[in-house]
Design a protein around this motif. Structure first.
Motif, short mmCIF file in Angstrom:
data_model
loop_
_atom_site.label_atom_id
_atom_site.label_comp_id
_atom_site.label_asym_id
_atom_site.label_seq_id
_atom_site.Cartn_x
_atom_site.Cartn_y
_atom_site.Cartn_z
N UNK A 111 0.82 -1.21 0.00
CA UNK A 111 0.00 0.00 0.00
C UNK A 111 0.85 1.26 0.00
N UNK A 112 2.13 1.09 -0.21
CA UNK A 112 3.03 2.23 -0.38
C UNK A 112 3.12 3.15 0.84
N UNK A 113 2.91 2.61 2.03
CA UNK A 113 2.96 3.48 3.22
C UNK A 113 4.41 3.83 3.55
N UNK A 114 4.65 5.11 3.77
CA UNK A 114 6.00 5.52 4.14
C UNK A 114 6.03 5.95 5.61
N UNK A 115 7.22 6.29 6.09
CA UNK A 115 7.37 6.61 7.51
C UNK A 115 6.49 7.78 7.94
N UNK A 120 1.90 9.56 11.13
CA UNK A 120 0.59 10.25 11.21
C UNK A 120 -0.46 9.29 11.77
N UNK A 121 -0.39 8.02 11.37
CA UNK A 121 -1.34 7.02 11.88
C UNK A 121 -1.10 6.76 13.36
N UNK A 122 0.17 6.72 13.77
CA UNK A 122 0.49 6.50 15.19
C UNK A 122 -0.07 7.66 16.02
N UNK A 123 0.09 8.86 15.55
CA UNK A 123 -0.43 10.04 16.28
C UNK A 123 -1.96 10.01 16.29
N UNK A 124 -2.53 9.58 15.18
CA UNK A 124 -3.99 9.50 15.07
C UNK A 124 -4.56 8.50 16.09
#
Ligand SMILES: O=C[C@H](O)COP(=O)(O)O
Length: 264
Positions: A111-115, A120-124
């Motif tokens: 899914x091409x997720x980068x750092x 951003x997901x961790x903060x979310x």
């Protein structure tokens, strides 16, 4: 300084088990651990399930007052809006998720997720009181070049960017060398320790020694009941993110109960 980190055994079911099968597996896991008189305060247990299983798992955990934690395998960086197909951390919080996996190598690869997105997901997740299990780890090419530490630490730096000190103290980092995932090719306990120790050093540099000492660093990649005790004997490994072996309740329970096996 002695660290008092509670080991965490997290099963990542990936895209397996529908909601009926999920109920069955969680029930069997809970019974098996109950029979073994498992102390959840000594080794925490969680299952990371497909989104479609969450409501069934929540209902069972609540009804039977299970100490088992559960969570999802991904989360949106946004809380609401026009993001078709995404799942909000607000929705996951409502479903009682304790954890969410972010930045799994399969999300990064397919899914091409980068750092930056992983951070951003961790903060979310933290924004809604859900603890992210942030995955990092090198591929075989990097390992062959001997650059596993350098590569993984760069991922740690990028994937934990912007966390507050309070969030950093709670985050879980999972070191999963991609070449060891689902291949039967387990990293040696020394391989796992080398990178997990370096991750803790990086956390010390990014945050504080106290935070680095509090963070649980898990190992993931072909973990089984036969190899977990030796991996857990390493000082900087605080648990495991278990894929395939977590789909078998008895095998996963044996992994959770690693202290009752001899270190091989
Ligand atoms: O999230 C879990 C890892 O990808 C490990 O999977 P595995 O235990 O099947 O190798």
């Amino acid at each position: 300084m002695a660290a008092a980190r509670t080991p965490l055994m997290a099963g990542n079911w990936k895209m397996n088990l529908d909601h009926h099968q999920a109920t069955h597996l969680v029930q069997k896991l809970a019974w098996t651990l109950k029979d073994a008189k498992h102390d959840y305060a000594a080794v925490e247990v969680a299952v990371m399930v497909p989104f479609t299983d969450l409501r069934s798992v929540q209902t069972l955990v609540d009804a039977d007052k299970l100490e088992l934690g559960y969570g999802a395998q991904d989360v949106s960086a946004h809380t609401d809006g026009a993001y078709t197909g995404e799942i909000s951390p607000v929705m996951l919080a409502k479903l009682g998720c304790r954890y969410v996996v972010v930045g799994h190598s399969e999300r990064r690869q397919y899914h091409g997720e980068d750092d930056a997105l992983v951070a951003a997901k961790a903060r979310s997740a933290f924004g809604q009181g859900i603890v992210p299990i942030v995955c990092v780890g090198e591929g075989l090419d990097i390992r062959k070049e001997g650059r596993q530490v350098e590569y993984t630490l760069a991922q740690v730096e990028g994937s934990l960017a912007g966390l507050t000190a309070e969030q950093a103290a709670q985050v879980v980092v999972a070191y999963e060398p991609v070449w060891a995932i689902g291949t039967g090719e387990v990293a040696t306990p020394e391989d796992a320790q080398e990178v997990c120790e370096a991750i803790r050093g990086k956390l010390r540099e990014m945050f504080t020694p106290e935070i680095a000492d509090a963070v649980r660093v898990l190992y993931g990649g072909s973990v089984k009941s036969g190899n977990i005790a030796a991996i857990m004997a390493k000082p900087d490994v605080d648990g495991a993110l278990v894929g395939g072996a977590s789909l078998d309740a008895e095998e996963f329970a044996k992994i959770v109960r690693y202290q009752s096996h001899n270190v091989g």
